[in-house]
Design a protein around this motif. Structure first.
Motif, PDB file in Angstrom:
ATOM      1  N   TYR A   1       4.254  50.763  -2.661  1.00 39.98           N
ATOM      2  CA  TYR A   1       3.559  50.354  -1.439  1.00 39.98           C
ATOM      3  C   TYR A   1       4.414  49.357  -0.659  1.00 39.98           C
ATOM      4  CZ  TYR A   1      -1.001  52.157  -3.157  1.00 39.98           C
ATOM      5  OH  TYR A   1      -2.043  52.930  -3.592  1.00 39.98           O
ATOM      6  N   GLY A   2       4.996  48.413  -1.386  1.00 42.51           N
ATOM      7  CA  GLY A   2       5.795  47.374  -0.739  1.00 42.51           C
ATOM      8  C   GLY A   2       7.002  47.918  -0.008  1.00 42.51           C
ATOM      9  N   THR A   3       7.669  48.886  -0.612  1.00 41.17           N
ATOM     10  CA  THR A   3       8.833  49.502   0.025  1.00 41.17           C
ATOM     11  C   THR A   3       8.426  50.230   1.295  1.00 41.17           C
ATOM     12  OG1 THR A   3       9.942  49.756  -2.103  1.00 41.17           O
ATOM     13  CG2 THR A   3      10.713  51.157  -0.311  1.00 41.17           C
TER      14      THR A   3
ATOM     15  N   TYR B   1       7.995  50.648   7.307  1.00 36.11           N
ATOM     16  CA  TYR B   1       7.161  51.014   8.460  1.00 36.11           C
ATOM     17  C   TYR B   1       6.607  49.803   9.210  1.00 36.11           C
ATOM     18  CZ  TYR B   1       7.490  55.862   7.041  1.00 36.11           C
ATOM     19  OH  TYR B   1       7.963  57.117   6.734  1.00 36.11           O
ATOM     20  N   GLY B   2       6.935  48.605   8.754  1.00 38.04           N
ATOM     21  CA  GLY B   2       6.538  47.397   9.477  1.00 38.04           C
ATOM     22  C   GLY B   2       5.052  47.076   9.418  1.00 38.04           C
ATOM     23  N   VAL B   3       4.423  47.410   8.297  1.00 37.75           N
ATOM     24  CA  VAL B   3       3.005  47.105   8.106  1.00 37.75           C
ATOM     25  C   VAL B   3       2.836  46.413   6.755  1.00 37.75           C
ATOM     26  CG1 VAL B   3       2.193  49.010   9.549  1.00 37.75           C
ATOM     27  CG2 VAL B   3       2.524  49.387   7.107  1.00 37.75           C
TER      28      VAL B   3
ATOM     29  N   ASN C   1      -2.195  47.835   4.217  1.00 38.58           N
ATOM     30  CA  ASN C   1      -2.327  48.962   5.143  1.00 38.58           C
ATOM     31  C   ASN C   1      -1.793  50.248   4.531  1.00 38.58           C
ATOM     32  OD1 ASN C   1      -3.573  47.500   7.133  1.00 38.58           O
ATOM     33  ND2 ASN C   1      -1.779  47.338   8.436  1.00 38.58           N
ATOM     34  N   VAL C   2      -0.673  50.170   3.844  1.00 37.54           N
ATOM     35  CA  VAL C   2      -0.114  51.352   3.182  1.00 37.54           C
ATOM     36  C   VAL C   2      -1.101  51.875   2.143  1.00 37.54           C
ATOM     37  CG1 VAL C   2       1.711  52.188   1.649  1.00 37.54           C
ATOM     38  CG2 VAL C   2       2.291  50.779   3.633  1.00 37.54           C
TER      39      VAL C   2
END
Length: 60
Positions: A36-38, A43-45, A49-50
């Motif tokens: 998720y972190g990558t 994607y700049g969120v 959010n991911v």
């Protein structure tokens, strides 16, 4: 609504992701090897959010 989708616009003007990016996130996560972190950084969120995109809590 169809006009927004045809033009690649989000239902909410303040959305940080578009439909194509959401689809890419889901595909890349399902393929494995990416966190998720990558994805969030790329994607700049936020990671939250991911996670919500992947779990279909947003962008159903």
């Amino acid at each position: 609504m169809a006009d927004k989708q045809a033009k690649g616009r989000a239902a909410t003007p303040a959305a940080k992701l578009n439909a194509q990016e959401v689809q890419e996130i889901r595909i890349r996560y399902a393929a494995g090897g990416v966190s998720y972190g990558t994805l969030a950084a790329q994607y700049g969120v936020s990671r939250h959010n991911v996670a919500m995109v992947i779990r279909r809590r947003i962008w159903r």
